[in-house]
Scaffold this active site. Structure first.
Site, PDB file in Angstrom:
ATOM      1  N   ARG A  99      34.586 -11.049  26.607  1.00  0.00           N
ATOM      2  CA  ARG A  99      34.708  -9.997  25.595  1.00  0.00           C
ATOM      3  C   ARG A  99      34.906 -10.642  24.228  1.00  0.00           C
ATOM      4  O   ARG A  99      35.539 -11.699  24.125  1.00  0.00           O
ATOM      5  CB  ARG A  99      35.901  -9.077  25.909  1.00  0.00           C
ATOM      6  N   PHE A 143      61.794   2.924  18.763  1.00  0.00           N
ATOM      7  CA  PHE A 143      60.527   2.927  19.492  1.00  0.00           C
ATOM      8  C   PHE A 143      59.366   2.456  18.614  1.00  0.00           C
ATOM      9  O   PHE A 143      58.501   1.699  19.072  1.00  0.00           O
ATOM     10  CB  PHE A 143      60.253   4.338  20.022  1.00  0.00           C
ATOM     11  N   ARG A 182      45.685 -12.681  18.764  1.00  0.00           N
ATOM     12  CA  ARG A 182      46.434 -13.493  19.730  1.00  0.00           C
ATOM     13  C   ARG A 182      45.636 -13.754  21.002  1.00  0.00           C
ATOM     14  O   ARG A 182      45.695 -14.843  21.589  1.00  0.00           O
ATOM     15  CB  ARG A 182      47.739 -12.771  20.083  1.00  0.00           C
ATOM     16  N   TYR A 192      36.671   0.452  16.211  1.00  0.00           N
ATOM     17  CA  TYR A 192      37.122   0.185  17.585  1.00  0.00           C
ATOM     18  C   TYR A 192      38.650   0.250  17.664  1.00  0.00           C
ATOM     19  O   TYR A 192      39.213   0.873  18.574  1.00  0.00           O
ATOM     20  CB  TYR A 192      36.629  -1.194  18.053  1.00  0.00           C
TER      21      TYR A 192
END
Length: 483
Positions: A238, A298, A228, A181
């Site tokens: 979920r 980034f 978290r 997933y």
């Protein structure tokens, strides 16, 4: 937190305010986006970028101009896909074809979607998705091909999970399912970004030969978010903690949130943190392959935020009560520190890894494995940036003088001289000021002879009652009358 609350908070946490001000005032972006040179639709895209992500939005808008728009659109497209997948109010018969065909939707001029629940936080992006499609079609073909490919793979992977009845009811079952997933929702993002970086010649092409590195970059971020957000995900019905892990600690997933089970719940979350920590060394290895400073910033900033978040949630009972986040001051400090080089990022990882190790407890069934994972990260950092320089060690063993040591001694000596001269200057200044004040007092008629005579008599601090004639008597003793 209101204005008064913020004032009280920063009054007792001045370092937090300092970090925020330093970032706001002194931060100098490598590249600065110029909205005046953008079309109206592109400006709209950046508006939705700011709306959907505060953390990623800032670093995206400082990217090299070659990648600024492709990466921004890549993020918005995948965010749109994720908004459909996350919304549990969309019927499966509507959701599945949207997810599987999203790469084709990118070619449909004017396409928008208003089927999300009114409470869905990123709903507005899909309501105005036509602006994203307009700008996407203007991107270079080679970048567009990469974005389309990742969108196709991610959409189909999400559809497989949405169509999985057991996943919808019981959540993720095994650790293997959990990582699959995370691959679909984040690992593929790392793959796509790496291909964009290499295509633009801003990263080492060798990264394409080590796809597991890009995979770890995505997995590390996604797993941190899942750990978290456990309370928020439960409220949205979920479950992403794999049953293979939580079932070791409780009988039912909901039991993790029962205060009487807090100890076993913390052991469960620590096992999740252990699973995430195993990606840390590969994340650092990946960053070594980035050539451009803006691209490095980034990729480095989110990873630094992730390791800091892992330390925050590790054995923290608050994760089962609310969504916990690092403070804004800490976030600003991390952004400043991460915008330099790999050595500094390694120091950040080392600092938070040591904190995790310090919080680790022998009562945790994963105590030993967590300690080993932390040591592995430090060992990897040591292999890149050794704390003991072999050249210096060879000089010591040969009995020669280390030039760095000599340089340090010279600097220390110079510093001592500077301190001496600074003290000398302070004393000289005080003497000059004192002389000027005494001279001014003498010219104004001060009777220093009276003061000296009284001091000789031992009357350093003479005491007189209010209104007494004592002071006048002393003056009369020294008065010479008229000349």
């Amino acid at each position: 937190m209101g204005l008064l609350g913020q004032l009280l908070y920063f009054s007792v946490h001045p370092n937090q305010l300092r970090s925020i001000l330093q970032w706001k005032i002194w931060h100098d972006p490598v590249h600065t986006r110029d909205p005046k040179k953008e079309s109206a639709t592109l400006q709209e895209c950046f508006k939705y970028l700011n709306m959907t992500s505060r953390s990623f939005s800032a670093v995206i808008q400082e990217l090299n101009p070659e990648l600024l728009v492709p990466v921004a659109l890549f993020y918005l497209i995948l965010r749109g896909l994720d908004t459909i997948e996350d919304d549990m109010t969309i019927p499966l018969e509507t959701k599945e074809p949207l997810l599987r065909n999203f790469q084709h939707i990118l070619e449909k001029d004017g396409w928008t979607f208003d089927g999300n629940a009114p409470t869905e936080k990123d709903r507005e992006l899909l309501v105005h998705f036509d602006v994203v499609i307009t700008e996407y079609k203007l991107v270079k073909p080679q970048y567009r091909a990469i974005i389309t490919d990742i969108t196709d793979k991610m959409g189909n992977g999400m559809a497989d999970y949405a169509n999985n009845a057991e996943h919808n009811v019981n959540g993720v079952n095994t650790v293997k399912d959990y990582e699959l997933y995370c691959h679909y929702v984040a690992g593929l993002v790392g793959d796509g970004l790496t291909r964009l970086f290499v295509e633009s010649k801003l990263a080492n092409p060798a990264l394409l030969k080590r796809p597991e590195l890009a995979e770890s970059m995505g997995q590390f971020l996604q797993k941190t978010n899942i750990i978290r957000d456990i309370k928020e995900d439960l409220d949205d019905k979920r479950r992403f903690y794999p049953k293979e892990i939580w079932s070791k600690h409780v009988d039912k997933f909901e039991d993790l949130f029962d205060p009487k089970n807090i100890n076993v719940a913390l052991n469960c979350s620590s096992e999740m943190v252990l699973n995430a920590l195993r990606h840390a060394d590969e994340c650092l290895f990946y960053m070594a392959g980035i050539k451009d400073q803006s691209v490095f910033n980034f990729v480095a900033i989110p990873q630094s935020m992730a390791i800091a978040t892992l330390e925050l949630v590790f054995r923290n009972p608050e994760v089962y009560k609310k969504n916990v986040k690092i403070t804004k001051g800490d976030a600003c400090q991390l952004m400043m520190d991460s915008s330099t080089n790999l050595r500094t990022v390694c120091e950040i990882f080392k600092k938070y890894t040591r904190r995790i190790h310090k919080k680790n407890t022998p009562k945790d069934p994963n105590y030993l494995e967590i300690s080993i994972a932390c040591a592995k990260i430090e060992q990897f950092i040591e292999s890149i940036y050794p704390t003991q320089d072999p050249k210096k060690l060879s000089l010591i063993h040969a009995g020669e003088i280390d030039p760095d040591v000599e340089k340090k001694k010279a600097q220390d000596s110079e510093a001592k001289k500077d301190v001496f001269f600074l003290l000398l200057a302070v004393v000289a200044t005080l003497l000059v000021i004192s002389a000027l004040m005494i001279g001014a007092a003498y010219l104004a008629g001060a009777r220093f002879d009276v003061a000296f005579n009284e001091i000789k008599k031992g009357n350093i601090f003479p005491k007189f009652d209010n209104g007494s004639e004592g002071p006048q008597t002393i003056v009369d003793q020294h008065d010479h009358g008229e000349l």
